[in-house]
Design a protein around this motif. Structure first.
Motif, mmCIF file in Angstrom:
data_model
loop_
_atom_site.group_PDB
_atom_site.id
_atom_site.type_symbol
_atom_site.label_atom_id
_atom_site.label_comp_id
_atom_site.label_asym_id
_atom_site.label_seq_id
_atom_site.Cartn_x
_atom_site.Cartn_y
_atom_site.Cartn_z
ATOM 1 N N PRO A 103 0.894 -1.194 0.205
ATOM 2 C CA PRO A 103 0.042 -0.033 0.017
ATOM 3 C C PRO A 103 0.766 1.153 -0.118
ATOM 4 O O PRO A 103 1.954 1.027 0.317
ATOM 5 C CB PRO A 103 -0.847 -0.234 1.314
ATOM 6 N N LEU A 104 0.141 2.439 -0.237
ATOM 7 C CA LEU A 104 0.949 3.639 -0.322
ATOM 8 C C LEU A 104 1.342 4.104 1.026
ATOM 9 O O LEU A 104 0.753 4.292 1.827
ATOM 10 C CB LEU A 104 0.153 4.788 -1.055
ATOM 11 N N ARG A 105 2.606 4.061 1.141
ATOM 12 C CA ARG A 105 3.249 4.577 2.750
ATOM 13 C C ARG A 105 4.740 5.008 2.459
ATOM 14 O O ARG A 105 5.401 4.631 1.367
ATOM 15 C CB ARG A 105 2.870 3.639 3.712
ATOM 16 N N SER A 106 5.208 5.718 3.430
ATOM 17 C CA SER A 106 6.885 5.928 3.335
ATOM 18 C C SER A 106 7.513 5.167 4.447
ATOM 19 O O SER A 106 6.977 5.205 5.738
ATOM 20 C CB SER A 106 6.851 7.559 3.625
ATOM 21 N N ILE A 107 8.613 4.513 4.014
ATOM 22 C CA ILE A 107 9.581 3.921 5.104
ATOM 23 C C ILE A 107 10.799 4.356 5.064
ATOM 24 O O ILE A 107 11.366 4.987 4.067
ATOM 25 C CB ILE A 107 9.095 2.394 4.951
ATOM 26 N N GLU A 108 11.402 3.986 6.210
ATOM 27 C CA GLU A 108 12.821 4.187 6.291
ATOM 28 C C GLU A 108 13.585 2.752 5.826
ATOM 29 O O GLU A 108 13.157 1.780 6.692
ATOM 30 C CB GLU A 108 13.329 4.483 7.423
ATOM 31 N N VAL A 109 14.743 2.688 5.134
ATOM 32 C CA VAL A 109 15.493 1.280 4.827
ATOM 33 C C VAL A 109 16.790 1.678 5.288
ATOM 34 O O VAL A 109 17.272 2.544 4.676
ATOM 35 C CB VAL A 109 15.084 0.837 3.480
ATOM 36 N N TRP A 110 17.457 0.567 5.723
ATOM 37 C CA TRP A 110 18.764 0.661 5.788
ATOM 38 C C TRP A 110 19.393 -0.558 5.257
ATOM 39 O O TRP A 110 18.724 -1.918 5.218
ATOM 40 C CB TRP A 110 18.901 0.409 7.610
ATOM 41 N N GLY A 111 20.704 -0.502 5.155
ATOM 42 C CA GLY A 111 21.470 -1.603 4.269
ATOM 43 C C GLY A 111 22.149 -2.347 5.649
ATOM 44 O O GLY A 111 21.891 -1.913 6.769
ATOM 45 N N GLN A 112 22.814 -3.147 5.137
ATOM 46 C CA GLN A 112 23.499 -4.284 6.357
ATOM 47 C C GLN A 112 24.754 -3.609 6.747
ATOM 48 O O GLN A 112 25.080 -4.125 7.941
ATOM 49 C CB GLN A 112 23.595 -5.556 5.849
#
Length: 121
Positions: A104-113
């Motif tokens: 669904p439409l939303r904003s997220i934060e993503v991190w690399g390893q």
């Protein structure tokens, strides 16, 4: 789901150069900002540099004039060129992205390893 895959890093010499790269993949609608953080032993994670989708950049004072962040919006990649390395640049470097995903439409934060950068003097 969105993933960030980092490459580069390793061992560098003081005064030398290293380059980090990060590629984002997944259900990406828009990547708003991408950047690099680092965490040295015994220290808090800090922002090193980031770049918006329009190309506006931001650097921590300690790397200004030495590091350059690049972004390829078409390929969903970000790179960090690190020149004039110093021993205090030794840290684990993490790629980070603020991403709008769908569905669904939303904003997220993503991190690399994380990738380890070690600078020898």
């Amino acid at each position: 789901q969105v993933q960030l895959v980092e490459s580069g890093g390793g061992l560098g010499q003081a005064g030398g150069s290293l380059r980090l790269s990060c590629a984002a993949s997944g259900s990406i609608l828009i990547i708003n900002a991408m950047g690099w953080y680092r965490q040295a032993p015994g220290k808090q994670r800090e922002l090193v540099a980031d770049i918006t989708s329009s190309g506006r950049t931001n650097y921590v004072d300690s790397v200004k004039g030495r590091f350059t962040i690049y972004r390829d919006n078409a390929k969903n990649t970000v790179a960090l060129q690190m020149n004039s390395l110093k021993s205090e640049d030794t840290a684990v470097y993490y790629c980070h992205a603020d991403v709008t995903v769908f569905p669904p439409l939303r904003s997220i934060e993503v991190w690399g390893q994380g990738t380890l950068v070690t600078v020898s003097s």
